[in-house]
Scaffold this active site. Structure first.
Site, short mmCIF file in Angstrom:
data_model
loop_
_atom_site.label_atom_id
_atom_site.label_comp_id
_atom_site.label_asym_id
_atom_site.label_seq_id
_atom_site.Cartn_x
_atom_site.Cartn_y
_atom_site.Cartn_z
N VAL A 43 98.81 13.94 57.65
CA VAL A 43 99.10 13.69 56.25
C VAL A 43 98.30 12.50 55.72
CG1 VAL A 43 101.05 12.14 56.68
CG2 VAL A 43 101.02 13.50 54.57
N LYS A 44 97.88 11.62 56.62
CA LYS A 44 97.22 10.38 56.22
C LYS A 44 95.84 10.61 55.61
CE LYS A 44 100.41 7.52 57.85
NZ LYS A 44 101.17 6.58 57.01
#
Length: 453
Positions: A43-44
């Site tokens: 997700v980063k």
């Protein structure tokens, strides 16, 4: 022709996947937002690119500059992809509790990796927070990302992640559950969802050793709650500015063991090969089941890929060493699995006490059986040796037979753990187990405690 101009254009639009087997006891529909489909497998990627683009726009990051960030690995990967495409250098400062796979991956995509100790205060000059800041001041043309306090972190999820979830659920989402580290994901998604439906409940997953849950409930930052933990990617010993507690309805804490076990269960039972924080997140959903109704739509976010934990949660030996492997322990031989390939350390009656002390120190053991030509005739325990030394400083030169205690009890290999446990008490610190091959092994209090699940 349809193609992405570069790898950054493939970020986002990750799928929602129904969880089936692990959530059988929950009536609601549980959907996982599987962020491993991003090019950096987490997700980063979303916030890494957003933070860089915003820094470029306002001049904090200049052409040819060096990006510096303290990371648990995933933000570093997202930053690395953007740095490659945009032509920047990258230094990632990472704590030594992070998996070797994460460090190797960062190096593979061109980042310089600086490893710092985990068990230090955030203000300690050796901490990865402090080292990141120091490197940013020492490095020419550098930009310190500071994902914990950088508002672009939460904005990325407000602009990207949350609208995807809203659209994919057709606005029917009732609960959002996610692990909380920097706070960007939970705060950005929460702000967007609550603007569209104030009744959507936002739950954060915390870990033991982190301050979030108690601070949210009491407003107290309790330093007594801070201690080292194994779970990666969630929990903090600081309060990042990106954690907007006013948008969060509650937290639930998940143990290191449950996070590890459920990480493996997601792979084995759902076919979803994701990381450690995903295990914590799905266990958190199960802990919150009384909050869900049959008509509810619960979205849980899985941060990253299981490939970054192959040497940890997906390694049987690593799990076994920490007592996380779900193995049935019922009899004496189950207690000696960790050391049954090693010879039993003994001393003889006529040896000097100094010899026993040397062996205790060399092999890092606390009890040692004493033998003579007839077999086991006594025992030595480090506590008794210490007491004897206080009474007589010359004890090291005396024969062991003058200070030894009674021999340890001997049990058969199929003796139950309950029977073994009864034999270990303040007067008797160990038990010997006799194997079918005629060899003996020692069972200590530590072995029994280690077997407790």
């Amino acid at each position: 022709m349809k193609y992405a101009k570069n790898i950054l254009e493939t970020i986002g639009n990750t799928p929602l996947v129904k969880i089936n087997k692990l959530t059988k006891e929950i009536d609601a529909l549980v959907l996982a937002k599987v962020e491993t489909f991003n090019p950096g497998n987490s997700v980063k990627d979303r916030m890494a690119v957003k933070m860089i683009e915003d820094a470029e726009a306002d001049g904090r990051l200049k052409p040819g500059g060096t990006i510096i960030e303290g990371t648990s690995g995933n933000t570093g990967m997202g930053l690395a992809l953007a740095a490659i495409v945009k032509g920047y250098k990258l230094i990632c400062v990472i704590s030594d509790k992070q998996s070797k796979e994460k460090m190797d991956i960062l190096r593979a995509v061109g980042a310089k990796v600086v490893v710092c100790p985990t068990d230090v205060e955030p203000t300690d000059p050796r901490s990865y927070y402090s080292v990141s800041k120091r490197l940013a001041t020492e490095t020419k043309n550098a930009w310190y990302v500071n994902q914990y306090d950088n508002p672009s972190n939460a904005i990325a999820h407000y602009e990207q992640t949350a609208p995807e979830i809203w659209e994919q659920t057709e606005g029917k989402i009732t609960h959002f559950v996610v692990g909380v580290g920097t706070g960007g994901t939970i705060s950005g998604v929460a702000k967007y969802l609550k603007e569209r439906n104030p009744n959507v409940k936002i739950w954060g997953i915390d870990t033991y050793g982190s301050v979030f849950k108690k601070y949210h409930e009491t407003g107290v930052f309790d330093e007594n709650e801070i201690y080292s933990y194994i779970t990666e990617g969630i929990g903090e010993d600081i309060l990042p500015k990106n954690v907007d507690f006013s948008l969060i309805d509650g937290f639930t804490k998940v143990t290191d063991k449950d996070a590890a076990v459920y990480t493996r269960r997601l792979a084995l039972e759902e076919g979803i090969f994701v990381g450690n924080s995903a295990g914590a997140a799905i266990k958190g959903v199960l802990q919150l089941k009384e909050h869900f109704k049959p008509e509810d739509v619960v979205v849980v976010l899985f941060h990253d890929s299981g490939s970054r934990y192959v040497g940890k949660m997906f390694n049987d030996d690593w799990m076994r060493e920490r007592g996380f492997l779900e193995e049935e322990v019922t009899k004496a031989t189950d207690l000696i699995k960790e050391h049954q390939d090693k010879p039993l350390i003994v001393v003889r009656t006529e040896e000097l006490v100094s010899h026993a002390i040397e062996r205790l120190k060399k092999y890092k053991i606390s009890q040692i059986p004493v033998i003579d030509t007839t077999g086991f005739v006594g025992s030595l325990d480090e506590t008794d040796l210490f007491r004897s030394y206080v009474e007589d400083k010359n004890i090291a030169d005396k024969p062991i037979k003058e200070v030894m205690g009674k021999p340890f009890p001997i049990v058969k290999e199929n003796t139950s753990i309950e029977e073994v446990s009864k034999l270990i008490n303040k007067d008797n610190q160990a038990v010997l187990v006799e194997l079918e091959n005629g060899k003996y092994h020692i069972i200590t209090k530590h072995d029994v405690i280690s077997s407790i699940k």
